[in-house]
Motif scaffolding. Structure first.
Motif, PDB file in Angstrom:
ATOM      1  N   ASN A   1      64.743  22.002 110.105  1.00  0.00           N
ATOM      2  CA  ASN A   1      63.771  22.515 109.152  1.00  0.00           C
ATOM      3  C   ASN A   1      64.227  22.147 107.747  1.00  0.00           C
ATOM      4  OD1 ASN A   1      61.994  23.878 107.580  1.00  0.00           O
ATOM      5  ND2 ASN A   1      62.050  25.762 108.761  1.00  0.00           N
ATOM      6  N   THR A   2      63.529  21.187 107.123  1.00  0.00           N
ATOM      7  CA  THR A   2      63.870  20.726 105.787  1.00  0.00           C
ATOM      8  C   THR A   2      62.790  21.193 104.823  1.00  0.00           C
ATOM      9  OG1 THR A   2      64.915  18.759 106.721  1.00  0.00           O
ATOM     10  CG2 THR A   2      64.375  18.699 104.378  1.00  0.00           C
ATOM     11  N   LYS A   3      63.168  21.940 103.812  1.00  0.00           N
ATOM     12  CA  LYS A   3      62.162  22.434 102.883  1.00  0.00           C
ATOM     13  C   LYS A   3      61.562  21.306 102.058  1.00  0.00           C
ATOM     14  CE  LYS A   3      63.612  27.223 102.372  1.00  0.00           C
ATOM     15  NZ  LYS A   3      63.999  28.294 101.419  1.00  0.00           N
ATOM     16  N   CYS A   4      62.378  20.322 101.669  1.00  0.00           N
ATOM     17  CA  CYS A   4      61.900  19.253 100.793  1.00  0.00           C
ATOM     18  C   CYS A   4      62.385  17.898 101.300  1.00  0.00           C
ATOM     19  CB  CYS A   4      62.394  19.494  99.362  1.00  0.00           C
ATOM     20  SG  CYS A   4      61.834  18.270  98.165  1.00  0.00           S
ATOM     21  N   LEU A   5      61.467  16.932 101.331  1.00  0.00           N
ATOM     22  CA  LEU A   5      61.821  15.555 101.681  1.00  0.00           C
ATOM     23  C   LEU A   5      61.493  14.666 100.487  1.00  0.00           C
ATOM     24  CD1 LEU A   5      62.685  13.320 103.683  1.00  0.00           C
ATOM     25  CD2 LEU A   5      60.264  13.150 104.346  1.00  0.00           C
TER      26      LEU A   5
ATOM     27  N   SER B   1      58.481  21.132 104.488  1.00  0.00           N
ATOM     28  CA  SER B   1      57.569  22.029 103.779  1.00  0.00           C
ATOM     29  C   SER B   1      56.956  21.399 102.540  1.00  0.00           C
ATOM     30  CB  SER B   1      58.300  23.314 103.366  1.00  0.00           C
ATOM     31  OG  SER B   1      58.765  24.003 104.506  1.00  0.00           O
ATOM     32  N   LEU B   2      57.624  20.401 101.933  1.00  0.00           N
ATOM     33  CA  LEU B   2      57.113  19.761 100.720  1.00  0.00           C
ATOM     34  C   LEU B   2      57.696  18.362 100.614  1.00  0.00           C
ATOM     35  CD1 LEU B   2      56.679  21.321  97.215  1.00  0.00           C
ATOM     36  CD2 LEU B   2      58.027  19.237  97.426  1.00  0.00           C
ATOM     37  N   ILE B   3      56.901  17.432 100.065  1.00  0.00           N
ATOM     38  CA  ILE B   3      57.351  16.044  99.914  1.00  0.00           C
ATOM     39  C   ILE B   3      57.291  15.630  98.447  1.00  0.00           C
ATOM     40  CG2 ILE B   3      56.847  13.624 100.454  1.00  0.00           C
ATOM     41  CD1 ILE B   3      55.799  14.528 103.147  1.00  0.00           C
ATOM     42  N   LEU B   4      58.372  15.004  97.972  1.00  0.00           N
ATOM     43  CA  LEU B   4      58.393  14.338  96.670  1.00  0.00           C
ATOM     44  C   LEU B   4      58.277  12.846  96.944  1.00  0.00           C
ATOM     45  CD1 LEU B   4      61.286  16.257  94.863  1.00  0.00           C
ATOM     46  CD2 LEU B   4      58.842  16.665  94.706  1.00  0.00           C
ATOM     47  N   LEU B   5      57.201  12.228  96.479  1.00  0.00           N
ATOM     48  CA  LEU B   5      56.856  10.876  96.918  1.00  0.00           C
ATOM     49  C   LEU B   5      56.723   9.913  95.747  1.00  0.00           C
ATOM     50  CD1 LEU B   5      55.896   8.886  99.101  1.00  0.00           C
ATOM     51  CD2 LEU B   5      53.618   9.923  98.940  1.00  0.00           C
TER      52      LEU B   5
ATOM     53  N   MET C   1      51.505  19.722 104.332  1.00  0.00           N
ATOM     54  CA  MET C   1      52.424  20.230 103.317  1.00  0.00           C
ATOM     55  C   MET C   1      52.077  19.679 101.931  1.00  0.00           C
ATOM     56  SD  MET C   1      53.543  17.267 104.658  1.00  0.00           S
ATOM     57  CE  MET C   1      54.627  17.619 106.037  1.00  0.00           C
ATOM     58  N   PRO C   2      52.476  20.387 100.853  1.00  0.00           N
ATOM     59  CA  PRO C   2      52.242  19.874  99.498  1.00  0.00           C
ATOM     60  C   PRO C   2      52.963  18.545  99.285  1.00  0.00           C
ATOM     61  CG  PRO C   2      52.869  22.196  99.449  1.00  0.00           C
ATOM     62  CD  PRO C   2      53.107  21.722 100.844  1.00  0.00           C
ATOM     63  N   ILE C   3      52.301  17.658  98.528  1.00  0.00           N
ATOM     64  CA  ILE C   3      52.882  16.362  98.189  1.00  0.00           C
ATOM     65  C   ILE C   3      52.881  16.202  96.673  1.00  0.00           C
ATOM     66  CG2 ILE C   3      52.658  13.848  98.359  1.00  0.00           C
ATOM     67  CD1 ILE C   3      51.316  14.237 101.061  1.00  0.00           C
ATOM     68  N   PHE C   4      54.075  16.027  96.084  1.00  0.00           N
ATOM     69  CA  PHE C   4      54.210  15.752  94.658  1.00  0.00           C
ATOM     70  C   PHE C   4      54.488  14.267  94.489  1.00  0.00           C
ATOM     71  CE2 PHE C   4      55.897  20.115  92.961  1.00  0.00           C
ATOM     72  CZ  PHE C   4      54.762  20.726  93.479  1.00  0.00           C
ATOM     73  N   PHE C   5      53.623  13.568  93.777  1.00  0.00           N
ATOM     74  CA  PHE C   5      53.930  12.184  93.430  1.00  0.00           C
ATOM     75  C   PHE C   5      54.891  12.173  92.249  1.00  0.00           C
ATOM     76  CE2 PHE C   5      50.237  11.100  95.942  1.00  0.00           C
ATOM     77  CZ  PHE C   5      50.579   9.850  96.457  1.00  0.00           C
TER      78      PHE C   5
ATOM     79  N   ILE D   1      63.499  21.518  85.758  1.00  0.00           N
ATOM     80  CA  ILE D   1      62.063  21.824  85.724  1.00  0.00           C
ATOM     81  C   ILE D   1      61.407  21.434  87.048  1.00  0.00           C
ATOM     82  CG2 ILE D   1      59.860  21.224  84.651  1.00  0.00           C
ATOM     83  CD1 ILE D   1      61.333  21.026  81.989  1.00  0.00           C
ATOM     84  N   LEU D   2      61.802  20.270  87.593  1.00  0.00           N
ATOM     85  CA  LEU D   2      61.268  19.850  88.881  1.00  0.00           C
ATOM     86  C   LEU D   2      61.636  20.857  89.966  1.00  0.00           C
ATOM     87  CD1 LEU D   2      59.836  17.768  90.663  1.00  0.00           C
ATOM     88  CD2 LEU D   2      62.028  16.569  90.883  1.00  0.00           C
ATOM     89  N   LEU D   3      62.866  21.325  89.959  1.00  0.00           N
ATOM     90  CA  LEU D   3      63.304  22.317  90.940  1.00  0.00           C
ATOM     91  C   LEU D   3      62.480  23.598  90.821  1.00  0.00           C
ATOM     92  CD1 LEU D   3      65.282  23.323  93.118  1.00  0.00           C
ATOM     93  CD2 LEU D   3      66.810  24.035  91.254  1.00  0.00           C
ATOM     94  N   ALA D   4      62.209  24.031  89.590  1.00  0.00           N
ATOM     95  CA  ALA D   4      61.418  25.250  89.382  1.00  0.00           C
ATOM     96  C   ALA D   4      60.010  25.077  89.951  1.00  0.00           C
ATOM     97  CB  ALA D   4      61.359  25.581  87.895  1.00  0.00           C
ATOM     98  N   LYS D   5      59.402  23.913  89.726  1.00  0.00           N
ATOM     99  CA  LYS D   5      58.070  23.644  90.270  1.00  0.00           C
ATOM    100  C   LYS D   5      58.090  23.665  91.793  1.00  0.00           C
ATOM    101  CE  LYS D   5      55.571  20.987  86.787  1.00  0.00           C
ATOM    102  NZ  LYS D   5      54.682  19.822  86.615  1.00  0.00           N
ATOM    103  N   VAL D   6      59.091  23.015  92.359  1.00  0.00           N
ATOM    104  CA  VAL D   6      59.189  22.936  93.815  1.00  0.00           C
ATOM    105  C   VAL D   6      59.373  24.333  94.412  1.00  0.00           C
ATOM    106  CG1 VAL D   6      60.692  22.180  95.701  1.00  0.00           C
ATOM    107  CG2 VAL D   6      59.993  20.559  93.927  1.00  0.00           C
ATOM    108  N   LYS D   7      60.235  25.140  93.818  1.00  0.00           N
ATOM    109  CA  LYS D   7      60.461  26.492  94.331  1.00  0.00           C
ATOM    110  C   LYS D   7      59.190  27.331  94.286  1.00  0.00           C
ATOM    111  CE  LYS D   7      65.413  27.391  93.752  1.00  0.00           C
ATOM    112  NZ  LYS D   7      66.411  28.272  93.094  1.00  0.00           N
ATOM    113  N   THR D   8      58.435  27.207  93.192  1.00  0.00           N
ATOM    114  CA  THR D   8      57.196  27.975  93.047  1.00  0.00           C
ATOM    115  C   THR D   8      56.188  27.592  94.122  1.00  0.00           C
ATOM    116  OG1 THR D   8      57.483  28.192  90.660  1.00  0.00           O
ATOM    117  CG2 THR D   8      55.263  28.493  91.515  1.00  0.00           C
ATOM    118  N   VAL D   9      56.014  26.294  94.333  1.00  0.00           N
ATOM    119  CA  VAL D   9      55.040  25.838  95.329  1.00  0.00           C
ATOM    120  C   VAL D   9      55.503  26.158  96.736  1.00  0.00           C
ATOM    121  CG1 VAL D   9      53.920  23.799  96.309  1.00  0.00           C
ATOM    122  CG2 VAL D   9      54.083  24.060  93.831  1.00  0.00           C
ATOM    123  N   LEU D  10      56.795  26.028  97.006  1.00  0.00           N
ATOM    124  CA  LEU D  10      57.322  26.377  98.331  1.00  0.00           C
ATOM    125  C   LEU D  10      57.071  27.846  98.644  1.00  0.00           C
ATOM    126  CD1 LEU D  10      60.729  24.475  98.512  1.00  0.00           C
ATOM    127  CD2 LEU D  10      58.733  24.110  99.970  1.00  0.00           C
TER     128      LEU D  10
END
Length: 241
Positions: A2-6, A48-52, A74-78, A108-117
């Motif tokens: 189980n990976t929260k972020c890829l 759970s979320l992808i940074l792409l 899952m949410p996808i952040f470009f 800031i990126l980490l804060a965004k990811v945590k909020t969306v997760l």
């Protein structure tokens, strides 16, 4: 696993440093550097979320996003150095949830990811709770399937639409919105009611409802511009007759 972020980025230095930083703050993160590696990772791991990134060598992040959206929700952040409005619009229109320009601030990126997760995991738990409820006999068909119209129904066990032999994937909030409208079939469900009962989020606005209604119609209606199933009651809300 189980990976929260890829992280999917062909720049291994950025991918590795971002993953290391996220893991330091208890956001379980892995990274891959190609289209094929991303598909293989998703097939064998829960994400759970992808940074792409957009640039992935021979294949683009746009192609990968379209492929992911065929099977996953899952949410996808470009994340890209491209800053043109055209690229941002393409990313959002094909299923991206946010667009972040390089270079970016890791904190800031980490804060965004945590909020969306947090929101995504809350929505997932709520969806499990909703699907575990007994659907009323008035709207149930059989085996947890709810008939929308001849030949098309909502499967509450898989959270997907079925139209004949075709299976249509729904996003988490699309499923919740559609199920709520079906459970209250025959009456107008106000926008405020949907925001309170489905989203449970004071920061979500009416624009989000309109977008989700449009996406549902594109998946359900024969002619999404002239809907026969999900009706809009102008100024009030939506209803399924």
């Amino acid at each position: 696993m189980n990976t929260k972020c890829l992280i999917v980025d062909d720049d291994i230095t950025i991918a590795e440093n971002t993953a290391e930083y996220f893991n330091m703050f208890d956001v379980s993160t892995a990274y891959v550097t190609s289209y094929d590696d991303a598909i293989a990772f998703l097939e064998s791991n829960e994400v759970s979320l992808i940074l792409l990134d957009i640039n992935l060598g021979e294949k683009s992040g746009f192609e990968l996003c379209k492929r992911i959206r065929e099977d996953y929700d899952m949410p996808i952040f470009f994340i890209s150095a491209r800053k043109s409005d055209d690229n941002v619009l393409i990313a959002l229109n094909i299923g991206g949830d946010d667009y972040i320009s390089k270079p970016f601030s890791l904190n800031i990126l980490l804060a965004k990811v945590k909020t969306v997760l947090a929101r995504y995991e809350k929505a997932s738990e709520a969806m499990k709770a909703v699907s575990s409820k007994t659907v009323s006999e008035e709207v149930a068909w059989k085996d947890g399937k709810i008939l929308l119209s001849p030949g098309i129904y909502l499967d509450t066990q898989t959270h997907k639409l079925v139209r004949g032999e075709e299976t249509i994937v729904l996003k988490v909030m699309e499923y919740k919105m559609l199920l709520y409208l079906l459970e209250h079939r025959g009456r107008v469900v106000t926008k405020d009611e949907l925001l309170t009962s489905v989203w449970e989020d004071e920061y979500i606005g009416e624009g989000t409802l309109a977008v989700h209604a449009r996406h549902l119609r594109e998946k359900i209606e024969k002619d999404p511009k002239n809907p026969e199933i999900i009706k809009t009651v102008w100024g009030v809300g939506y209803m399924i007759e």
